[in-house]
Design an enzyme around this catalytic site. Structure first.
Site, short mmCIF file in Angstrom:
data_model
loop_
_atom_site.label_atom_id
_atom_site.label_comp_id
_atom_site.label_asym_id
_atom_site.label_seq_id
_atom_site.Cartn_x
_atom_site.Cartn_y
_atom_site.Cartn_z
N ASP A 160 0.85 -1.21 0.00
CA ASP A 160 0.00 0.00 0.00
C ASP A 160 0.87 1.25 0.00
OD1 ASP A 160 -2.12 1.73 0.31
OD2 ASP A 160 -2.50 1.29 2.41
N GLU A 208 -2.72 9.87 -1.35
CA GLU A 208 -3.92 9.02 -1.40
C GLU A 208 -4.49 8.84 0.00
OE1 GLU A 208 -6.10 5.06 -1.24
OE2 GLU A 208 -4.29 5.66 -0.21
N GLU A 209 -3.59 8.66 0.97
CA GLU A 209 -4.02 8.35 2.34
C GLU A 209 -4.57 9.57 3.07
OE1 GLU A 209 -4.15 5.37 3.14
OE2 GLU A 209 -2.44 4.23 2.35
N ASP A 243 -3.58 -1.34 -6.31
CA ASP A 243 -3.52 -1.00 -4.88
C ASP A 243 -3.61 -2.28 -4.05
OD1 ASP A 243 -3.33 0.58 -2.65
OD2 ASP A 243 -5.23 1.62 -2.92
N HIS A 293 -3.38 -1.36 6.51
CA HIS A 293 -3.32 -0.22 7.43
C HIS A 293 -2.82 -0.59 8.83
CE1 HIS A 293 -5.77 2.94 4.97
NE2 HIS A 293 -4.72 2.45 4.34
ZN LIG Z 1 -3.86 2.76 2.30
#
Ligand SMILES: [Zn+2]
Length: 338
Positions: A138, A178-179, A216, A304
């Site tokens: 990720d 993105e996060e 992803d 995550h």
């Molecule tokens: Zn992520």
């Protein structure tokens, strides 16, 4: 009396027919390409083989927007294109500030004068929390795969130009931001993709995108399932599914224990045809761009968490996605309308 010559002619005609019928439904991975993967994968995408050609290990750092590690990765990506490509790749830097952070999307384009483009993308930023989060799947591994695929298509473009449709070009996008920094919301997430989609809408690039591919959460250990999500991208999913079938028959398929991730018959998401997983494709999908979202569902368990690191990546799966993307892109560049 049996006419031997007619039998022979009929047999040849029959073989030609069978070949054509067979060829239209079955994908084959070219021997030449297999040799290329054999020569380059272990050097460039290895989790252990440290050498200057390795494009995966440099991503084994945190990559929070605006930090010195993020700047290192940005310059690493640019050096890679400057130093290893044979063709001129056009560089687009999309830099902006939002919510007190500086963001930088990096886009490289092969054949910038093309009328239509296949876009391959991944995000290079990593999450602020938990502290020290690397984001192996990720999306360190997807970014490294994009670098590998870029060099492959660059070589195809140099050596096999006759098999490339001149109207087709490639855009490789490395998204920043993105996060979410705090909690995922419409305003705290997808900073880079929202900004680039808006810019490309103003510049008329959006209409030129044939397919927007987003990788992803790719490359982690374990057996995953990647469903087909959108009707507009389903034809591309089917092509990739056929490529995966062919891949599983190669020696690299053995490395993944022949586990099949794609399934063109599982149509649960397809029937809904809705945005159920918010990701960098969303701002483009909303503008009507055909999307191929390559993300496992359910998400791999390390998602995550601090465990999404390089120890939880899987060499076989990384090699697999590098090969699948090379094959996919080469096919799209050669036969854009199929
Ligand atoms: Zn992520």
């Amino acid at each position: 009396m049996v006419n031997n010559r007619n039998i022979l002619v009929n047999w040849i005609l029959c073989c030609i027919f069978l070949r054509t019928a067979w060829g239209s439904s079955k994908y084959e991975i070219d021997e030449f390409n297999l040799k290329y993967y054999n020569l380059t994968l272990d050097k460039e995408l290895s989790l252990v083989n440290k050498n200057e050609d390795n494009v995966l290990l440099p991503f084994n750092i945190t990559r929070v927007p605006g930090t010195k590690e993020s700047l290192f990765i940005q310059s690493y990506i640019q050096k890679y294109y400057n130093n290893t490509m044979e063709n001129d790749w056009d560089l687009e830097i999309d830099q902006f500030e939002a919510s007190g952070y500086n963001f930088t999307n990096i886009v490289y384009t092969l054949n910038p004068d093309a009328k239509r483009f296949v876009v391959l993308s991944a995000h290079y930023d990593s999450k602020l929390e938990p502290k020290g989060f690397i984001g192996g799947m990720d999306s360190a591994a997807p970014c490294a795969i994009l670098l590998y695929v870029s060099r492959f298509i660059d070589q195809v473009y140099s050596q096999d130009k006759l098999n490339i449709d001149g109207e087709m070009g490639v855009k490789i996008v490395f998204f920043d931001g993105e996060e979410a920094f705090k909690e995922w919301s419409d305003t705290d997430s997808l900073y880079g993709s929202r900004h680039l989609a808006k810019k490309w809408a103003q510049e008329g690039v959006i209409e030129q995108i044939e397919t927007f591919v987003l990788l992803d959460l790719i490359g982690s250990e374990g057996n995953h399932t990647i469903p087909t999500y959108y009707r507009k991208g389903h034809k591309q999913y089917r092509l990739l599914n056929d490529i995966e079938d062919a891949f599983l028959q190669t020696v690299y398929g053995e490395q993944t224990k022949k586990h099949k991730e794609l399934n063109k018959r599982e149509r649960g998401f397809l029937s809904m045809n809705q945005l159920l997983i918010d990701d960098d494709h969303a701002p483009f999908w909303r503008q009507g761009v055909p999307v191929l979202h390559l993300i496992p569902n359910p998400f791999p368990p390390v998602w995550h968490t601090i465990d999404d690191d390089f120890h939880h990546l899987d060499q076989g799966n990384i090699n697999k996605w590098a090969i699948l993307m090379c094959e996919y892109l080469q096919t799209r560049m050669a036969f854009p309308n199929e």
